[in-house]
Write an enzyme that holds these catalytic residues in place. Structure first.
Site, short mmCIF file in Angstrom:
data_model
loop_
_atom_site.label_atom_id
_atom_site.label_comp_id
_atom_site.label_asym_id
_atom_site.label_seq_id
_atom_site.Cartn_x
_atom_site.Cartn_y
_atom_site.Cartn_z
N CYS A 149 0.80 -1.22 0.00
CA CYS A 149 0.00 0.00 0.00
C CYS A 149 0.84 1.28 0.00
CB CYS A 149 -0.94 0.00 1.20
SG CYS A 149 -0.10 -0.41 2.73
C1 LIG Z 1 -0.12 -4.93 3.09
S1 LIG Z 1 0.94 -6.24 3.36
C2 LIG Z 1 -0.18 -7.60 3.36
C3 LIG Z 1 -0.73 -7.92 4.70
C4 LIG Z 1 -1.56 -9.17 4.76
N1 LIG Z 1 -2.62 -9.20 3.78
C5 LIG Z 1 -2.18 -9.35 6.14
O1 LIG Z 1 -3.38 -9.21 6.28
O2 LIG Z 1 -1.44 -9.63 7.09
C6 LIG Z 1 1.74 -6.44 1.81
C7 LIG Z 1 2.73 -7.59 1.77
O3 LIG Z 1 3.18 -7.77 0.43
C8 LIG Z 1 4.47 -8.29 0.50
N2 LIG Z 1 5.12 -8.19 -0.82
C9 LIG Z 1 5.66 -7.08 -1.39
N3 LIG Z 1 6.13 -7.39 -2.61
C10 LIG Z 1 5.87 -8.71 -2.82
C11 LIG Z 1 6.13 -9.59 -3.89
N4 LIG Z 1 6.77 -9.19 -4.99
N5 LIG Z 1 5.74 -10.88 -3.76
C12 LIG Z 1 5.09 -11.31 -2.64
N6 LIG Z 1 4.83 -10.50 -1.59
C13 LIG Z 1 5.22 -9.21 -1.68
C14 LIG Z 1 5.11 -7.45 1.58
O4 LIG Z 1 6.26 -8.08 2.08
C15 LIG Z 1 3.99 -7.36 2.60
O5 LIG Z 1 4.10 -8.36 3.57
#
Ligand SMILES: C[S@@+](CC[C@H](N)C(=O)[O-])C[C@H]1O[C@@H](n2cnc3c(N)ncnc32)[C@H](O)[C@@H]1O
Length: 404
Positions: A149
Site C-alpha cells: 500500500c
Molecule cells: C499490506 S501487506 C499484506 C498484509 C496481509 N494481507 C495481512 O493481512 O497480514 C503487503 C505484503 O506484500 C508483501 N510483498 C511485497 N512485494 C511482494 C512480492 N513481490 N511478492 C510477494 N509478496 C510481496 C510485503 O512483504 C507485505 O508483507
C-alpha cells in the site's frame, strides 16, 4: 516485468532516500537510543523497580471471529504478510490452498502457526512476480491479497503507478490466470481518494472485465477491534447473480466513551441492542482503571517511520492520544515480563508485542516470528483478522446463495 534483483535494489534505494537524516537528527536518535539501551540494561539486571504488574488482557479476539463450519471453498493468498487476511478467511471456514509472500520472516510466522499450510516465501518461492499461476487455474474459489500500500499511503509520496512497489498488476495477473469465482483485495483508504480515481479505473477495474466489482471502506473499531483503522476492500465476483447477493459487512460493534455512556443511555441502549460495545485499549489490555479509556489511534504500518523501529506511533499527533491513555507507544518489548521490568520514564504502561497484536485483533495464540521490529512490521501491515473475517463471511454467504 522488472527482474527481481533490480526490484530489490530499487527498494533499497527508496529506503535509503526515505531515511536520509540530517546529522543533528542522527545525533538525536543516537542519544535516545543510547539512553534507552542503558535503561534497558538496568531493567535486565533487575535494577529498575517494575512499576506495572504483568497485564492479563480482557479481550480475546477469537470471540470477534468465531470459527465457522468448514466449507469446500479454497482460497489462495497473495502478499500474505503475517497472516491477517489468511486468518480471517480460515475462521470463516475457507480452505487454505497457499500463501505467497516475499519476506521470509512473514513466511516463518505463517508456517509456525499453521504447519499444514503451503507457504511459499522469500525471493525465490514467494515473489508473486515470478509465479506461474496456471497450475491453480480452476482450482481456487477465492484469490485474496493486499498488494503493497506504500504507493497510495498518505504517509508516503503517493506516487501510485510510478512507484515500483505498485504490484496491482500482479494481483490482476493472478486473478485473470486463475479465474476464481471471487477475489478480495485490500488497501489503504488513500486509494479511494480522487487522486487515484483514474488509477483504480485503469489498473484495477478495467483489467478485470470478467468481474463484478464492489469497493467499500471498513473501520476496525466497528468490528470490535480497539483501534481506529480504516481500510478499503475490492470484492469481485465472476457471476453477476452472485455479486448481486453480496452484502457489504455492516458494523457489529460500536465504541462509546465511558463518560458518555451515561448521557447517551437511550442511544447507547438502542445501538447496543444490535451492536456490541467495542472495548477501549485499557479495558482490552486489562490495565487498571484510570477513569479514562479510548480507542487506539491507527498503529504504524510496517514500512513507515524509522527503519527497524520498535515504536507503533503512526504520527506525532497520536502521541497525545497514547499519553492520555497513559500508555508509552515506543520501545515495545518482546513479551509482557520484559515490558513490566522496563518502566517508561514517565511511568506510563509499556507495551509488549502481544499487546500490540491484540490491539490489531490477533488472538494470543497467533505467534509472530522475528525480532520486535519485524513483528511490529507484520502486525502493522496486516488486515485486522476480525475485519478480514467479516469480509470473508460475506463472500462465503454470497457464494453459497447461488450454490444450488
Ligand atoms: C499490506 S501487506 C499484506 C498484509 C496481509 N494481507 C495481512 O493481512 O497480514 C503487503 C505484503 O506484500 C508483501 N510483498 C511485497 N512485494 C511482494 C512480492 N513481490 N511478492 C510477494 N509478496 C510481496 C510485503 O512483504 C507485505 O508483507
Amino acid at each position: 516485468m522488472v527482474p527481481p534483483s533490480t526490484k530489490t535494489n530499487v527498494y533499497k534505494n527508496w529506503e535509503r532516500k526515505r531515511y536520509n537524516l540530517t546529522s543533528s537528527q542522527r545525533d538525536r536518535y543516537r542519544q535516545i537510543s543510547h539512553e534507552s539501551y542503558q535503561a534497558k540494561q538496568l531493567a535486565e539486571q533487575g535494577k529498575l523497580a517494575a512499576i506495572h504488574a504483568i497485564n492479563i488482557p480482557n479481550l480475546d479476539p477469537t470471540v470477534l471471529m468465531p470459527q465457522l463450519t468448514a466449507s469446500s471453498y479454497a482460497t489462495l493468498s497473495l502478499f500474505s504478510g503475517g497472516g491477517g487476511l489468511d486468518l480471517g478467511f480460515e475462521q470463516a471456514g475457507f480452505q487454505h490452498s497457499g500463501s505467497y509472500e516475499l519476506i521470509p520472516i512473514c513466511g516463518q510466522t505463517l508456517q509456525a502457526n499453521r504447519p499444514q499450510w503451503q507457504v511459499c516465501s522469500g525471493p525465490e518461492q514467494g515473489d508473486v512476480t515470478r509465479v506461474d499461476w496456471q497450475p491453480y487455474r480452476g482450482q481456487i474459489d477465492v484469490v485474496q491479497g493486499g498488494p503493497p500500500c506504500q504507493p497510495f499511503s498518505v504517509a508516503g509520496d503517493q506516487a501510485g503507478a510510478d512507484d515500483e512497489r505498485n504490484l496491482w498488476g500482479e494481483f490482476v495477473r493472478a486473478v485473470n490466470t486463475i479465474e476464481p469465482k471471487a477475489f478480495v483485495a485490500e488497501n489503504v483508504p488513500g486509494l479511494m481518494s480522487t487522486k487515484f480515481k483514474s488509477f483504480v479505473q485503469m489498473y484495477i477495474l478495467a483489467p478485470l472485465p470478467n468481474y463484478h466489482i464492489m469497493k467499500f471502506e471498513l473501520n476496525a473499531v466497528e468490528f470490535g477491534v480497539p483501534q481506529i483503522r480504516r481500510r478499503v476492500f475490492f470484492v469481485g465476483f465472476r457471476s453477476k447473480q452472485v455479486a448481486q447477493t453480496f452484502h457489504i459487512p455492516q458494523p457489529t460493534h460500536v465504541w462509546s466513551e465511558p463518560s458518555k455512556k451515561q448521557q447517551l443511555t437511550l442511544n447507547f441502549a438502542t445501538l447496543a441492542s444490535v451492536k456490541q460495545p467495542t472495548m477501549g485499549v485499557r479495558g482490552a489490555l486489562g490495565l487498571p482503571d484510570i477513569g479514562n479509556d479510548a480507542i487506539a489511534p491507527t498503529l504504524r504500518s510496517g514500512f513507515t517511520g524509522k527503519r527497524n523501529t520498535t515504536s507503533i506511533l503512526n504520527s506525532a499527533a497520536s502521541q497525545k492520544n497514547w499519553a492520555s491513555l497513559q500508555i508509552w507507544p515506543n520501545g515495545v518489548q518482546k513479551d509482557r515480563q520484559a515490558a513490566a521490568a522496563f518502566p517508561a520514564k514517565n511511568g506510563h504502561f509499556r507495551l509488549s508485542v502481544q499487546d500490540c497484536a491484540i490491539l490489531q485483533g490477533f488472538p494470543e495464540s497467533w505467534q509472530f516470528q522475528g525480532a520486535v521490529y519485524q513483528v511490529l512490521g507484520q502486525i502493522g501491515n496486516s488486515v485486522c483478522p476480525p475485519v478480514a473475517y467479516q469480509v470473508a463471511k460475506a463472500v462465503r454467504a454470497a457464494l453459497e446463495s447461488q450454490k444450488n
